[in-house]
Write an enzyme that holds these catalytic residues in place. Structure first.
Site, PDB file in Angstrom:
ATOM      1  N   ARG A   8      14.729  14.645  -0.202  1.00 44.06           N
ATOM      2  CA  ARG A   8      13.310  14.488  -0.534  1.00 44.06           C
ATOM      3  C   ARG A   8      12.448  14.767   0.686  1.00 44.06           C
ATOM      4  NH1 ARG A   8      16.148   9.958   0.286  1.00 44.06           N
ATOM      5  NH2 ARG A   8      15.182   7.971   0.870  1.00 44.06           N
TER       6      ARG A   8
ATOM      7  N   ARG B 159      12.692  13.978   6.379  1.00 43.62           N
ATOM      8  CA  ARG B 159      13.542  13.052   7.120  1.00 43.62           C
ATOM      9  C   ARG B 159      14.868  12.833   6.404  1.00 43.62           C
ATOM     10  NH1 ARG B 159      10.980   8.757   9.903  1.00 43.62           N
ATOM     11  NH2 ARG B 159       9.444   8.705   8.230  1.00 43.62           N
ATOM     12  N   TYR B 160      14.822  12.781   5.080  1.00 43.10           N
ATOM     13  CA  TYR B 160      16.023  12.552   4.265  1.00 43.10           C
ATOM     14  C   TYR B 160      16.360  13.855   3.568  1.00 43.10           C
ATOM     15  CZ  TYR B 160      14.186   7.828   4.865  1.00 43.10           C
ATOM     16  OH  TYR B 160      13.685   6.663   5.392  1.00 43.10           O
TER      17      TYR B 160
ATOM     18  N   CYS C  81      -3.156   0.161   8.153  1.00 41.74           N
ATOM     19  CA  CYS C  81      -2.506   1.432   7.797  1.00 41.74           C
ATOM     20  C   CYS C  81      -1.485   1.885   8.838  1.00 41.74           C
ATOM     21  CB  CYS C  81      -3.555   2.524   7.630  1.00 41.74           C
ATOM     22  SG  CYS C  81      -2.837   4.146   7.317  1.00 41.74           S
TER      23      CYS C  81
ATOM     24  N   ARG D  66      -0.430   4.876   9.165  1.00 45.78           N
ATOM     25  CA  ARG D  66      -0.808   6.194   9.692  1.00 45.78           C
ATOM     26  C   ARG D  66      -2.244   6.180  10.219  1.00 45.78           C
ATOM     27  NH1 ARG D  66       1.938   8.919   4.914  1.00 45.78           N
ATOM     28  NH2 ARG D  66       4.062   9.193   5.666  1.00 45.78           N
TER      29      ARG D  66
ATOM     30  N   CYS E 225      -7.408   1.257   5.008  1.00 44.04           N
ATOM     31  CA  CYS E 225      -6.780  -0.048   5.101  1.00 44.04           C
ATOM     32  C   CYS E 225      -6.641  -0.396   6.581  1.00 44.04           C
ATOM     33  CB  CYS E 225      -5.412  -0.012   4.448  1.00 44.04           C
ATOM     34  SG  CYS E 225      -5.486   0.718   2.790  1.00 44.04           S
TER      35      CYS E 225
ATOM     36  N   LYS F 197      13.993   4.161   6.519  1.00 45.09           N
ATOM     37  CA  LYS F 197      13.766   2.890   5.836  1.00 45.09           C
ATOM     38  C   LYS F 197      15.092   2.199   5.536  1.00 45.09           C
ATOM     39  CE  LYS F 197       9.651   4.417   3.286  1.00 45.09           C
ATOM     40  NZ  LYS F 197       9.596   5.805   3.811  1.00 45.09           N
TER      41      LYS F 197
ATOM     42  N   CYS G 207      -8.720   9.301   2.944  1.00 42.99           N
ATOM     43  CA  CYS G 207      -8.431   8.301   1.910  1.00 42.99           C
ATOM     44  C   CYS G 207      -9.760   7.789   1.356  1.00 42.99           C
ATOM     45  CB  CYS G 207      -7.678   7.110   2.507  1.00 42.99           C
ATOM     46  SG  CYS G 207      -6.093   7.548   3.223  1.00 42.99           S
TER      47      CYS G 207
ATOM     48  N   ASP H 241      10.669   0.020   7.799  1.00 42.93           N
ATOM     49  CA  ASP H 241      10.775   1.389   8.299  1.00 42.93           C
ATOM     50  C   ASP H 241      11.053   1.257   9.787  1.00 42.93           C
ATOM     51  OD1 ASP H 241      10.657   4.204   8.246  1.00 42.93           O
ATOM     52  OD2 ASP H 241       9.057   4.106   6.742  1.00 42.93           O
TER      53      ASP H 241
ATOM     54  N   ASP I 161       4.275  -2.173   9.439  1.00 40.68           N
ATOM     55  CA  ASP I 161       4.722  -1.309  10.534  1.00 40.68           C
ATOM     56  C   ASP I 161       4.022  -1.688  11.833  1.00 40.68           C
ATOM     57  OD1 ASP I 161       6.568   0.434   9.148  1.00 40.68           O
ATOM     58  OD2 ASP I 161       4.815   1.208   8.067  1.00 40.68           O
TER      59      ASP I 161
HETATM   60  C1  LIG Z   1       9.201   6.757   2.948  1.00 38.59           C
HETATM   61  C2  LIG Z   1       9.592   8.136   3.034  1.00 38.59           C
HETATM   62  C3  LIG Z   1      10.165   8.786   1.930  1.00 38.59           C
HETATM   63  C4  LIG Z   1      10.395   8.102   0.615  1.00 38.59           C
HETATM   64  O1  LIG Z   1      11.441   7.209   0.706  1.00 38.59           O
HETATM   65  P1  LIG Z   1      12.047   6.518  -0.626  1.00 38.59           P
HETATM   66  O2  LIG Z   1      13.018   5.543  -0.070  1.00 38.59           O
HETATM   67  O3  LIG Z   1      12.655   7.593  -1.432  1.00 38.59           O
HETATM   68  O4  LIG Z   1      10.884   5.890  -1.334  1.00 38.59           O
HETATM   69  C5  LIG Z   1      10.539  10.090   2.080  1.00 38.59           C
HETATM   70  N1  LIG Z   1      10.363  10.751   3.237  1.00 38.59           N
HETATM   71  C6  LIG Z   1       9.819  10.145   4.320  1.00 38.59           C
HETATM   72  C7  LIG Z   1       9.652  10.930   5.550  1.00 38.59           C
HETATM   73  C8  LIG Z   1       9.396   8.826   4.253  1.00 38.59           C
HETATM   74  O5  LIG Z   1       8.847   8.252   5.311  1.00 38.59           O
HETATM   75  S1  SF4 Z   2      -2.460   2.664   3.828  1.00 37.19           S
HETATM   76 FE1  SF4 Z   2      -3.364   4.302   5.083  1.00 37.19          FE
HETATM   77  S2  SF4 Z   2      -2.821   6.198   4.019  1.00 37.19           S
HETATM   78 FE2  SF4 Z   2      -2.593   4.502   2.532  1.00 37.19          FE
HETATM   79  S3  SF4 Z   2      -4.599   4.362   1.488  1.00 37.19           S
HETATM   80 FE3  SF4 Z   2      -4.613   2.891   3.178  1.00 37.19          FE
HETATM   81  S4  SF4 Z   2      -5.584   4.061   4.847  1.00 37.19           S
HETATM   82 FE4  SF4 Z   2      -4.898   5.574   3.361  1.00 37.19          FE
END
Ligand SMILES: *Cc1c(COP(=O)(O)O)cnc(C)c1O
Ligand code: SF4
Length: 355
Positions: free
Chosen positions: A100, A96-97, A116, A118, A113, A322, A109, A315, A278
């Protein structure tokens, strides 16, 4: 009530197991089975031992035990709240960025959670990124020299075997433009016995700076076993940073949040991100307003060491990324030449001359 140890130290993965362990009342069986059919359940022995079944408001139980409130999905909630899908050029990579990328090694996992982000994507089963898929993901990272940092996430990558993590590390080490390897994990807190010295060493990616972003949300998660796990990671040369989610009924009060941030710092974990929850499906019982979150973060700034200050992050739903959403301490100076006002920790305003 008789409390049984889970057999063989295995996680509890269904409602029946939670009832047998005395964590859930049998009369909730049916309602919770409907939740478990929708969203994965797993409670490790370390987490089970932390839950006080007699406390209806236990902040550990609230994070990990299924709750009938999860069956209520609001119209604004999204299956993919932070828009991972839209930025995935190849399976297992989210880019996305520019500088990174995420490398999602596994969907599973050690715990699931209840809030979560995701939750529609994580769960038991589901393939780990192996063989040709891993080759393709690493080929993508290799072909993109702008990628300076790789963030290993999932799921939780630290459930993989020591041998496998070491292998992946060696392959990342061979990509020259990657300078930083970051692991995102809840394992040090929820399965601390996994983090042996060997394991901590295997996570070091040779020749790269190595970071571990540790997810914890409540000071009680810092058991002596968890503290030792964090110490082994720090001693092995990882820089530790924190990730927490601001959660109603778990940590959304000044005393708990302060104790959490201090626990991180005492264990050599620099507070990094405090996430606004989220819009994940069935999680509205955890959400507070941004204004409530900002007020809490403002009090943290007024009361705790600078080392204990995380960045409050939203986010943006849908995948725009973010942004920091912490409170503003400066007002009035938006236009050039305008008189500004700086707010101190008591709420008093101080004029700052126009620049
Ligand atoms: C959260 C996230 C990151 C990491 O973001 P930082 O601000 O560097 O911690 C990188 N890529 C994606 C797709 C993310 O969702
Ligand atoms: S937040 Fe989601 S991805 Fe992270 S440890 Fe918990 S269940 Fe797993």
């Amino acid at each position: 009530m008789t409390v049984h140890q889970p057999p063989g130290g295995q996680p509890l993965r269904n409602v029946e197991g939670l009832i047998e362990r005395g964590l859930v009342a049998p009369e909730r069986r049916e309602a919770l089975q409907a939740v478990a059919a929708r969203y994965a359940v797993s409670v490790t022995p370390a987490v089970a031992a932390l839950i006080d079944p007699a406390d209806a408001a236990d902040p550990i139980a609230r994070q990990f035990l299924p709750d009938a409130a999860e069956l209520e999905t609001l119209p604004e909630e999204l299956a993919d709240p932070i828009g991972d899908e839209a930025h995935s050029p190849v399976e297992g990579v989210v880019h996305r960025y520019p500088d990174r990328a995420l490398l999602k090694l596994v969907h599973a996992c050690p715990v699931y959670c209840r809030f979560c982000f995701r939750r529609e994507m994580v769960g038991p089963g589901g393939d780990a990124l192996t063989g040709e898929k891993l080759d393709a993901a690493l080929a993508y990272l290799t072909a993109h020299p702008e990628i300076w940092e790789v963030i290993m996430t999932g799921g939780d990558p630290l459930i993989l075997s020591t041998r496998r993590l070491h292998e992946i590390g060696k392959r990342l080490a061979a990509i020259p433009h990657i300078k930083v390897a970051r692991w995102h994990s809840r394992v040090p807190m929820v399965q601390p016995e996994r983090v042996t010295e060997d394991f901590a060493r295997a996570l070091r990616v040779p020749g790269k700076a190595s970071y571990v972003a540790v997810h914890a949300n409540h000071p009680r998660e810092f058991t002596s076993a968890a503290r030792e796990a964090l110490a082994r990671l720090a001693d092995a040369g990882h820089v530790l940073v924190s990730q927490s989610v601001l959660l109603k009924g778990v940590n959304a009060d000044l005393a708990t949040l302060s104790a959490l941030m201090r626990a991180f710092v005492e264990n050599r974990v620099k507070p990094y991100y405090l996430h606004h929850p989220d819009l994940a499906p069935g999680t509205s019982h955890f959400r507070l307003s941004l204004a409530e979150g900002q007020a809490l973060v403002k009090s943290l700034r007024g009361n705790l060491s600078g080392l204990c200050q995380p960045t409050y992050i939203l986010d943006i739903p849908g995948g725009a990324g973010k942004i920091p959403v912490g409170p503003a301490f400066l007002s009035g100076c938006e236009a050039p030449g305008a008189q500004g006002f700086a707010e101190d920790r008591h709420g008093d305003l101080h004029a700052y001359p126009p620049g």
